[in-house]
Write a protein that holds these residues in place. Structure first.
Motif, PDB file in Angstrom:
ATOM      1  N   SER A  45      20.052  -6.259 -57.733  1.00 57.42           N
ATOM      2  CA  SER A  45      19.958  -4.997 -58.296  1.00 57.42           C
ATOM      3  C   SER A  45      21.365  -4.220 -57.690  1.00 57.42           C
ATOM      4  CB  SER A  45      18.704  -4.832 -57.657  1.00 57.42           C
ATOM      5  OG  SER A  45      18.207  -3.402 -57.886  1.00 57.42           O
ATOM      6  N   PRO A  46      21.075  -2.876 -58.622  1.00 56.67           N
ATOM      7  CA  PRO A  46      22.300  -1.782 -58.293  1.00 56.67           C
ATOM      8  C   PRO A  46      21.831  -0.864 -57.293  1.00 56.67           C
ATOM      9  CG  PRO A  46      21.460  -1.309 -60.662  1.00 56.67           C
ATOM     10  CD  PRO A  46      21.164  -2.906 -60.374  1.00 56.67           C
ATOM     11  N   ASP A  47      20.510  -1.355 -56.837  1.00 60.62           N
ATOM     12  CA  ASP A  47      19.875  -0.248 -55.664  1.00 60.62           C
ATOM     13  C   ASP A  47      19.272  -1.512 -54.688  1.00 60.62           C
ATOM     14  OD1 ASP A  47      19.645   1.059 -53.688  1.00 60.62           O
ATOM     15  OD2 ASP A  47      19.607   2.842 -55.028  1.00 60.62           O
ATOM     16  N   PRO A  48      19.671  -2.175 -53.928  1.00 55.87           N
ATOM     17  CA  PRO A  48      18.089  -2.674 -53.735  1.00 55.87           C
ATOM     18  C   PRO A  48      17.493  -2.113 -52.508  1.00 55.87           C
ATOM     19  CG  PRO A  48      19.724  -4.553 -53.344  1.00 55.87           C
ATOM     20  CD  PRO A  48      20.916  -3.150 -53.949  1.00 55.87           C
ATOM     21  N   ILE A  49      17.348  -0.467 -52.020  1.00 54.70           N
ATOM     22  CA  ILE A  49      17.324   0.181 -51.264  1.00 54.70           C
ATOM     23  C   ILE A  49      16.348   0.837 -52.141  1.00 54.70           C
ATOM     24  CG2 ILE A  49      16.748   1.474 -49.648  1.00 54.70           C
ATOM     25  CD1 ILE A  49      20.172   1.169 -48.395  1.00 54.70           C
ATOM     26  N   ALA A  50      16.531   1.676 -53.268  1.00 55.57           N
ATOM     27  CA  ALA A  50      15.533   1.726 -54.035  1.00 55.57           C
ATOM     28  C   ALA A  50      14.226   0.698 -53.715  1.00 55.57           C
ATOM     29  CB  ALA A  50      16.093   2.631 -55.306  1.00 55.57           C
ATOM     30  N   TYR A  89      21.612 -10.385 -45.581  1.00 56.39           N
ATOM     31  CA  TYR A  89      21.252 -11.711 -44.711  1.00 56.39           C
ATOM     32  C   TYR A  89      20.124 -11.328 -45.276  1.00 56.39           C
ATOM     33  CZ  TYR A  89      25.141 -11.855 -40.553  1.00 56.39           C
ATOM     34  OH  TYR A  89      25.934 -12.361 -40.170  1.00 56.39           O
ATOM     35  N   GLY A  90      19.846 -11.094 -46.853  1.00 61.35           N
ATOM     36  CA  GLY A  90      19.048 -11.013 -48.022  1.00 61.35           C
ATOM     37  C   GLY A  90      17.829  -9.904 -47.470  1.00 61.35           C
ATOM     38  N   MET A  91      18.265  -8.804 -46.768  1.00 65.24           N
ATOM     39  CA  MET A  91      17.897  -7.715 -46.886  1.00 65.24           C
ATOM     40  C   MET A  91      18.193  -6.625 -46.807  1.00 65.24           C
ATOM     41  SD  MET A  91      16.865  -7.562 -42.647  1.00 65.24           S
ATOM     42  CE  MET A  91      18.281  -8.269 -42.014  1.00 65.24           C
ATOM     43  N   PRO A  92      17.529  -5.202 -47.728  1.00 64.46           N
ATOM     44  CA  PRO A  92      18.220  -4.608 -48.426  1.00 64.46           C
ATOM     45  C   PRO A  92      18.973  -3.318 -47.425  1.00 64.46           C
ATOM     46  CG  PRO A  92      16.116  -4.089 -48.197  1.00 64.46           C
ATOM     47  CD  PRO A  92      16.331  -5.483 -47.599  1.00 64.46           C
ATOM     48  N   ALA A  93      20.498  -3.529 -47.439  1.00 63.58           N
ATOM     49  CA  ALA A  93      20.774  -2.788 -46.406  1.00 63.58           C
ATOM     50  C   ALA A  93      21.881  -1.407 -46.938  1.00 63.58           C
ATOM     51  CB  ALA A  93      21.716  -3.877 -45.502  1.00 63.58           C
ATOM     52  N   LEU A  94      22.604  -0.501 -46.189  1.00 67.42           N
ATOM     53  CA  LEU A  94      23.323  -0.253 -46.201  1.00 67.42           C
ATOM     54  C   LEU A  94      24.656  -1.045 -46.320  1.00 67.42           C
ATOM     55  CD1 LEU A  94      23.042   3.888 -45.629  1.00 67.42           C
ATOM     56  CD2 LEU A  94      23.009   2.755 -48.006  1.00 67.42           C
ATOM     57  N   ARG A  95      26.640  -1.199 -46.879  1.00 68.98           N
ATOM     58  CA  ARG A  95      27.072  -1.467 -46.705  1.00 68.98           C
ATOM     59  C   ARG A  95      28.545  -0.872 -45.888  1.00 68.98           C
ATOM     60  NH1 ARG A  95      26.556  -6.769 -47.613  1.00 68.98           N
ATOM     61  NH2 ARG A  95      29.076  -7.195 -47.840  1.00 68.98           N
ATOM     62  N   HIS A  96      28.979  -1.239 -45.238  1.00 68.26           N
ATOM     63  CA  HIS A  96      30.593  -0.866 -45.450  1.00 68.26           C
ATOM     64  C   HIS A  96      31.509  -1.518 -44.958  1.00 68.26           C
ATOM     65  CE1 HIS A  96      33.110   2.836 -43.602  1.00 68.26           C
ATOM     66  NE2 HIS A  96      33.371   2.040 -42.850  1.00 68.26           N
ATOM     67  N   GLY A  97      32.314  -1.364 -45.881  1.00 68.82           N
ATOM     68  CA  GLY A  97      33.317  -2.248 -46.336  1.00 68.82           C
ATOM     69  C   GLY A  97      33.236  -3.027 -46.436  1.00 68.82           C
ATOM     70  N   GLY A  98      32.216  -3.634 -47.411  1.00 64.50           N
ATOM     71  CA  GLY A  98      31.902  -4.949 -47.334  1.00 64.50           C
ATOM     72  C   GLY A  98      30.430  -5.891 -46.581  1.00 64.50           C
ATOM     73  N   LYS A  99      30.613  -5.358 -45.601  1.00 67.87           N
ATOM     74  CA  LYS A  99      30.153  -5.718 -43.834  1.00 67.87           C
ATOM     75  C   LYS A  99      28.492  -4.876 -44.231  1.00 67.87           C
ATOM     76  CE  LYS A  99      33.473  -8.076 -41.720  1.00 67.87           C
ATOM     77  NZ  LYS A  99      33.673  -8.646 -40.691  1.00 67.87           N
ATOM     78  N   GLY A 100      27.967  -5.280 -43.377  1.00 63.41           N
ATOM     79  CA  GLY A 100      26.419  -4.221 -43.409  1.00 63.41           C
ATOM     80  C   GLY A 100      26.582  -3.808 -42.520  1.00 63.41           C
ATOM     81  N   LEU A 101      26.017  -2.567 -42.656  1.00 63.98           N
ATOM     82  CA  LEU A 101      25.843  -0.527 -41.381  1.00 63.98           C
ATOM     83  C   LEU A 101      24.497  -1.131 -40.822  1.00 63.98           C
ATOM     84  CD1 LEU A 101      26.590   1.621 -40.385  1.00 63.98           C
ATOM     85  CD2 LEU A 101      26.479   2.778 -42.451  1.00 63.98           C
ATOM     86  N   VAL A 102      23.915  -1.011 -41.769  1.00 65.21           N
ATOM     87  CA  VAL A 102      22.380  -0.983 -41.302  1.00 65.21           C
ATOM     88  C   VAL A 102      20.855  -1.061 -42.461  1.00 65.21           C
ATOM     89  CG1 VAL A 102      22.070   1.308 -42.186  1.00 65.21           C
ATOM     90  CG2 VAL A 102      20.799   0.743 -39.718  1.00 65.21           C
ATOM     91  N   SER A 103      20.110  -1.900 -41.813  1.00 65.69           N
ATOM     92  CA  SER A 103      18.168  -2.090 -42.495  1.00 65.69           C
ATOM     93  C   SER A 103      17.797  -1.716 -41.988  1.00 65.69           C
ATOM     94  CB  SER A 103      18.959  -3.409 -42.912  1.00 65.69           C
ATOM     95  OG  SER A 103      17.462  -3.704 -43.965  1.00 65.69           O
ATOM     96  N   LEU A 104      16.366  -1.233 -42.442  1.00 66.12           N
ATOM     97  CA  LEU A 104      14.825  -0.949 -42.065  1.00 66.12           C
ATOM     98  C   LEU A 104      14.447  -1.928 -43.471  1.00 66.12           C
ATOM     99  CD1 LEU A 104      16.440   3.017 -42.816  1.00 66.12           C
ATOM    100  CD2 LEU A 104      15.188   1.737 -40.435  1.00 66.12           C
ATOM    101  N   ALA A 133      29.259   4.436 -47.439  1.00 63.25           N
ATOM    102  CA  ALA A 133      27.954   3.296 -47.451  1.00 63.25           C
ATOM    103  C   ALA A 133      27.447   2.902 -49.278  1.00 63.25           C
ATOM    104  CB  ALA A 133      27.165   3.634 -46.654  1.00 63.25           C
ATOM    105  N   VAL A 134      27.589   1.422 -49.462  1.00 62.15           N
ATOM    106  CA  VAL A 134      26.914   1.578 -50.769  1.00 62.15           C
ATOM    107  C   VAL A 134      25.968   1.118 -50.568  1.00 62.15           C
ATOM    108  CG1 VAL A 134      29.172   1.903 -51.701  1.00 62.15           C
ATOM    109  CG2 VAL A 134      29.004  -0.878 -50.830  1.00 62.15           C
ATOM    110  N   PRO A 135      25.151   0.993 -50.904  1.00 66.17           N
ATOM    111  CA  PRO A 135      23.434  -0.214 -51.262  1.00 66.17           C
ATOM    112  C   PRO A 135      24.201  -1.067 -51.443  1.00 66.17           C
ATOM    113  CG  PRO A 135      23.300   2.179 -52.183  1.00 66.17           C
ATOM    114  CD  PRO A 135      24.259   1.866 -51.746  1.00 66.17           C
ATOM    115  N   GLY A 136      22.890  -2.240 -50.739  1.00 68.11           N
ATOM    116  CA  GLY A 136      23.343  -3.835 -50.875  1.00 68.11           C
ATOM    117  C   GLY A 136      22.671  -4.537 -50.448  1.00 68.11           C
ATOM    118  N   LEU A 137      22.777  -5.897 -50.362  1.00 69.79           N
ATOM    119  CA  LEU A 137      22.380  -6.593 -49.821  1.00 69.79           C
ATOM    120  C   LEU A 137      23.133  -7.876 -48.528  1.00 69.79           C
ATOM    121  CD1 LEU A 137      20.623  -8.832 -52.308  1.00 69.79           C
ATOM    122  CD2 LEU A 137      19.160  -7.118 -50.979  1.00 69.79           C
TER     123      LEU A 137
END
Length: 121
Positions: A4-9, A43-58, A37-41
């Protein structure tokens, strides 16, 4: 590539309104702290990603909510500065009635950003 283009939404829209409202506050704050940061996945969780790496998930949990900074070192640093919160090696837990203070959340996100800046060089 994410499905999805926005897994967080997508995730927020799938939750009951009360859970979505709690988590939306933190997602919005994290995006303010890192406009790149960009929305993405991650470890299978919706996340904000920074530089291709997970920044934070809730994520909602049975007992409330958890925030995942994708770093046990970040959790350790934050818990040293803000003792008393339930946590595991990789997450910090909170509830709707006892939410994480924004200064703690801000510190968590900025500490993770600093970690990413030093490990991606």
């Amino acid at each position: 590539m994410d499905a999805s283009p926005d897994p967080i939404a997508d995730h927020l829209s799938s939750l009951p309104a009360a859970q979505s409202e709690v988590l939306a506050t933190y997602w919005e704050r994290a995006a303010e702290l890192d406009p790149a940061a960009v929305p993405g996945l991650s470890y299978g969780m919706p996340a904000l990603r920074h530089g291709g790496k997970g920044l934070v998930s809730l994520m909602p949990t049975r007992a409330g909510f958890s925030v995942y900074p994708y770093s046990s070192a970040v959790v350790t640093q934050i818990m040293a500065r803000y003792p008393g919160y339930e946590h595991t090696k990789g997450s910090i837990h909170f509830t709707a009635t006892a939410p994480l203070p924004l200064d703690l959340f801000d510190d968590l996100v900025t500490t993770r950003l600093q970690e990413l800046a030093t490990t991606t060089r």
